[in-house]
Motif scaffolding. Sequence first.
Motif, PDB file in Angstrom:
ATOM      1  N   ALA A  39       0.849  -1.188   0.000  1.00  0.00           N
ATOM      2  CA  ALA A  39       0.000   0.000   0.000  1.00  0.00           C
ATOM      3  C   ALA A  39       0.888   1.242   0.000  1.00  0.00           C
ATOM      4  CB  ALA A  39      -0.901  -0.001   1.230  1.00  0.00           C
ATOM      5  N   SER A  40       0.455   2.261  -0.728  1.00  0.00           N
ATOM      6  CA  SER A  40       1.179   3.534  -0.719  1.00  0.00           C
ATOM      7  C   SER A  40       0.176   4.668  -0.893  1.00  0.00           C
ATOM      8  CB  SER A  40       2.231   3.575  -1.836  1.00  0.00           C
ATOM      9  OG  SER A  40       1.632   3.386  -3.095  1.00  0.00           O
ATOM     10  N   MET A  41       0.589   5.832  -0.483  1.00  0.00           N
ATOM     11  CA  MET A  41      -0.267   7.008  -0.615  1.00  0.00           C
ATOM     12  C   MET A  41      -0.368   7.378  -2.092  1.00  0.00           C
ATOM     13  SD  MET A  41      -1.027   7.839   2.517  1.00  0.00           S
ATOM     14  CE  MET A  41      -1.582   9.519   2.379  1.00  0.00           C
ATOM     15  N   LEU A  42      -1.563   7.606  -2.569  1.00  0.00           N
ATOM     16  CA  LEU A  42      -1.746   8.011  -3.960  1.00  0.00           C
ATOM     17  C   LEU A  42      -1.095   9.368  -4.206  1.00  0.00           C
ATOM     18  CD1 LEU A  42      -2.995   6.916  -6.549  1.00  0.00           C
ATOM     19  CD2 LEU A  42      -5.082   8.157  -5.992  1.00  0.00           C
ATOM     20  N   ASP A  43      -1.026  10.201  -3.158  1.00  0.00           N
ATOM     21  CA  ASP A  43      -0.385  11.511  -3.288  1.00  0.00           C
ATOM     22  C   ASP A  43       1.088  11.403  -3.664  1.00  0.00           C
ATOM     23  OD1 ASP A  43      -2.740  12.762  -2.726  1.00  0.00           O
ATOM     24  OD2 ASP A  43      -2.180  13.423  -0.713  1.00  0.00           O
ATOM     25  N   ASP A  44       1.715  10.241  -3.433  1.00  0.00           N
ATOM     26  CA  ASP A  44       3.114  10.040  -3.824  1.00  0.00           C
ATOM     27  C   ASP A  44       3.284  10.094  -5.337  1.00  0.00           C
ATOM     28  OD1 ASP A  44       3.672   9.711  -1.154  1.00  0.00           O
ATOM     29  OD2 ASP A  44       3.892   7.520  -1.273  1.00  0.00           O
ATOM     30  N   TYR A  45       2.181   9.974  -6.074  1.00  0.00           N
ATOM     31  CA  TYR A  45       2.226   9.928  -7.537  1.00  0.00           C
ATOM     32  C   TYR A  45       1.653  11.189  -8.186  1.00  0.00           C
ATOM     33  CZ  TYR A  45       3.026   5.073  -6.313  1.00  0.00           C
ATOM     34  OH  TYR A  45       3.522   3.926  -5.762  1.00  0.00           O
ATOM     35  N   LEU A  46       1.496  12.268  -7.406  1.00  0.00           N
ATOM     36  CA  LEU A  46       0.979  13.515  -7.960  1.00  0.00           C
ATOM     37  C   LEU A  46       1.849  13.990  -9.115  1.00  0.00           C
ATOM     38  CD1 LEU A  46      -0.105  15.547  -4.804  1.00  0.00           C
ATOM     39  CD2 LEU A  46      -1.582  14.475  -6.514  1.00  0.00           C
ATOM     40  N   GLN A  47       1.220  14.540 -10.135  1.00  0.00           N
ATOM     41  CA  GLN A  47       1.855  15.071 -11.344  1.00  0.00           C
ATOM     42  C   GLN A  47       2.480  13.976 -12.215  1.00  0.00           C
ATOM     43  OE1 GLN A  47       1.134  18.179 -12.073  1.00  0.00           O
ATOM     44  NE2 GLN A  47       0.146  18.304 -10.074  1.00  0.00           N
ATOM     45  N   GLN A  48       2.077  12.729 -11.994  1.00  0.00           N
ATOM     46  CA  GLN A  48       2.575  11.624 -12.810  1.00  0.00           C
ATOM     47  C   GLN A  48       1.463  11.097 -13.703  1.00  0.00           C
ATOM     48  OE1 GLN A  48       4.891   8.546 -10.991  1.00  0.00           O
ATOM     49  NE2 GLN A  48       5.590   9.897  -9.366  1.00  0.00           N
ATOM     50  N   LYS A  49       1.888  10.429 -14.788  1.00  0.00           N
ATOM     51  CA  LYS A  49       0.927   9.807 -15.689  1.00  0.00           C
ATOM     52  C   LYS A  49       0.309   8.590 -15.017  1.00  0.00           C
ATOM     53  CE  LYS A  49       3.163  11.189 -19.965  1.00  0.00           C
ATOM     54  NZ  LYS A  49       3.796  10.737 -21.209  1.00  0.00           N
ATOM     55  N   VAL A  50      -0.994   8.517 -15.101  1.00  0.00           N
ATOM     56  CA  VAL A  50      -1.735   7.372 -14.575  1.00  0.00           C
ATOM     57  C   VAL A  50      -2.805   6.997 -15.596  1.00  0.00           C
ATOM     58  CG1 VAL A  50      -1.353   7.997 -12.155  1.00  0.00           C
ATOM     59  CG2 VAL A  50      -3.422   8.757 -13.300  1.00  0.00           C
ATOM     60  N   GLU A  51      -3.322   5.805 -15.436  1.00  0.00           N
ATOM     61  CA  GLU A  51      -4.456   5.374 -16.232  1.00  0.00           C
ATOM     62  C   GLU A  51      -5.521   4.868 -15.267  1.00  0.00           C
ATOM     63  OE1 GLU A  51      -3.307   2.544 -19.203  1.00  0.00           O
ATOM     64  OE2 GLU A  51      -1.902   3.930 -20.148  1.00  0.00           O
ATOM     65  N   ILE A  52      -6.756   5.205 -15.564  1.00  0.00           N
ATOM     66  CA  ILE A  52      -7.869   4.778 -14.724  1.00  0.00           C
ATOM     67  C   ILE A  52      -8.843   4.003 -15.610  1.00  0.00           C
ATOM     68  CG2 ILE A  52      -9.074   6.981 -15.009  1.00  0.00           C
ATOM     69  CD1 ILE A  52     -10.006   6.621 -12.061  1.00  0.00           C
ATOM     70  N   PHE A  53      -9.340   2.890 -15.096  1.00  0.00           N
ATOM     71  CA  PHE A  53     -10.231   2.033 -15.876  1.00  0.00           C
ATOM     72  C   PHE A  53     -11.677   2.479 -15.664  1.00  0.00           C
ATOM     73  CE2 PHE A  53     -12.333  -2.016 -17.011  1.00  0.00           C
ATOM     74  CZ  PHE A  53     -11.723  -2.212 -18.253  1.00  0.00           C
ATOM     75  N   ARG A  85      -3.644   2.258 -13.041  1.00  0.00           N
ATOM     76  CA  ARG A  85      -2.284   1.875 -13.444  1.00  0.00           C
ATOM     77  C   ARG A  85      -1.390   3.106 -13.348  1.00  0.00           C
ATOM     78  NH1 ARG A  85      -3.010  -1.818 -18.851  1.00  0.00           N
ATOM     79  NH2 ARG A  85      -3.266   0.218 -19.816  1.00  0.00           N
ATOM     80  N   ILE A  86      -0.231   2.910 -12.728  1.00  0.00           N
ATOM     81  CA  ILE A  86       0.739   3.991 -12.581  1.00  0.00           C
ATOM     82  C   ILE A  86       2.010   3.571 -13.293  1.00  0.00           C
ATOM     83  CG2 ILE A  86       2.081   5.348 -10.936  1.00  0.00           C
ATOM     84  CD1 ILE A  86      -0.188   4.715  -8.873  1.00  0.00           C
ATOM     85  N   ARG A  87       2.457   4.414 -14.216  1.00  0.00           N
ATOM     86  CA  ARG A  87       3.645   4.069 -15.007  1.00  0.00           C
ATOM     87  C   ARG A  87       4.863   3.957 -14.104  1.00  0.00           C
ATOM     88  NH1 ARG A  87       5.140   3.273 -19.755  1.00  0.00           N
ATOM     89  NH2 ARG A  87       3.361   4.144 -20.825  1.00  0.00           N
ATOM     90  N   LYS A  88       5.638   2.893 -14.315  1.00  0.00           N
ATOM     91  CA  LYS A  88       6.892   2.708 -13.594  1.00  0.00           C
ATOM     92  C   LYS A  88       7.953   3.625 -14.201  1.00  0.00           C
ATOM     93  CE  LYS A  88       6.220  -2.197 -12.559  1.00  0.00           C
ATOM     94  NZ  LYS A  88       6.731  -3.560 -12.842  1.00  0.00           N
ATOM     95  N   HIS A  89       8.956   3.924 -13.425  1.00  0.00           N
ATOM     96  CA  HIS A  89      10.094   4.696 -13.919  1.00  0.00           C
ATOM     97  C   HIS A  89      11.234   3.741 -14.221  1.00  0.00           C
ATOM     98  CE1 HIS A  89       8.383   8.603 -13.016  1.00  0.00           C
ATOM     99  NE2 HIS A  89       7.973   8.112 -11.859  1.00  0.00           N
ATOM    100  N   LEU A  90      11.979   4.048 -15.270  1.00  0.00           N
ATOM    101  CA  LEU A  90      13.172   3.271 -15.568  1.00  0.00           C
ATOM    102  C   LEU A  90      14.282   3.652 -14.604  1.00  0.00           C
ATOM    103  CD1 LEU A  90      13.404   3.462 -19.462  1.00  0.00           C
ATOM    104  CD2 LEU A  90      12.811   1.475 -18.084  1.00  0.00           C
ATOM    105  N   ILE A  91      15.185   2.725 -14.361  1.00  0.00           N
ATOM    106  CA  ILE A  91      16.390   3.051 -13.602  1.00  0.00           C
ATOM    107  C   ILE A  91      17.119   4.138 -14.378  1.00  0.00           C
ATOM    108  CG2 ILE A  91      18.645   2.157 -12.900  1.00  0.00           C
ATOM    109  CD1 ILE A  91      17.284  -0.498 -12.289  1.00  0.00           C
ATOM    110  N   TYR A  92      17.553   5.177 -13.678  1.00  0.00           N
ATOM    111  CA  TYR A  92      18.137   6.353 -14.324  1.00  0.00           C
ATOM    112  C   TYR A  92      19.296   5.989 -15.254  1.00  0.00           C
ATOM    113  CZ  TYR A  92      20.317  10.897 -14.987  1.00  0.00           C
ATOM    114  OH  TYR A  92      20.859  12.015 -15.547  1.00  0.00           O
ATOM    115  N   SER A  93      20.210   5.141 -14.798  1.00  0.00           N
ATOM    116  CA  SER A  93      21.371   4.788 -15.625  1.00  0.00           C
ATOM    117  C   SER A  93      20.949   4.034 -16.882  1.00  0.00           C
ATOM    118  CB  SER A  93      22.391   3.984 -14.822  1.00  0.00           C
ATOM    119  OG  SER A  93      21.797   2.840 -14.261  1.00  0.00           O
TER     120      SER A  93
END
Length: 187
Positions: A39-53, A85-93
């Motif tokens: 579980a995580s706070m949805l606010d942690d993903y503010l200003q990020q791309k998401v998809e809602i069904f 759905r919340i898009r994952k981030h790639l490892i920076y390197s």
Amino acid sequence: MNRQQRIKLYDIQQRAFNEGNVEQINGQWIFFDEETEEASMLDDYLQQKVEIFRLNRWRNGILYESGKVLCGKETIMIRDHDLVRIRKHLIYSLERLLDGINDDAFFQFVMTLNSLNFSIYDCIYCYNHLSFLSDENRKDGVNFMVFDNQEQICNVQHHFCYFEKVNDRFEFTLNTGKRLIIEKLIS
């Protein structure tokens, strides 16, 4: 291959999203990851791309405020138990490495990785030696990547030499012992 084509290839990758349900608990929106059950706070993903069904299809948008997704000019209010759905981030390197290789090498690498049932989003470790050679005239060395798709592990060595010719060689080794080598040479 332009930037748009690369982004399209990113978009069709398996496991590119964290998928789960949302619930409002004590006035806070909580995201429950379906795969990890964390579980995580949805606010942690503010200003990020998401998809809602909604209405039997995924709607793309930006989570711009707690409980609100901006889809174009329309605002969608999140409801309890919505599938998100919340898009994952790639490892920076890895992201820097993929940006740094030419289009043909990029395409061959990603397609070969996908053919082995791995996604670029399965990367758990990446050492990008190429990023340390940005000021060099002759660039050569090896990058190391490790991918985990929850069923198998894949180690990739990217041997590169960029001088008079451009040479990219990818050596894929799976934990099963299967090995695959692809090479791209541009003169």
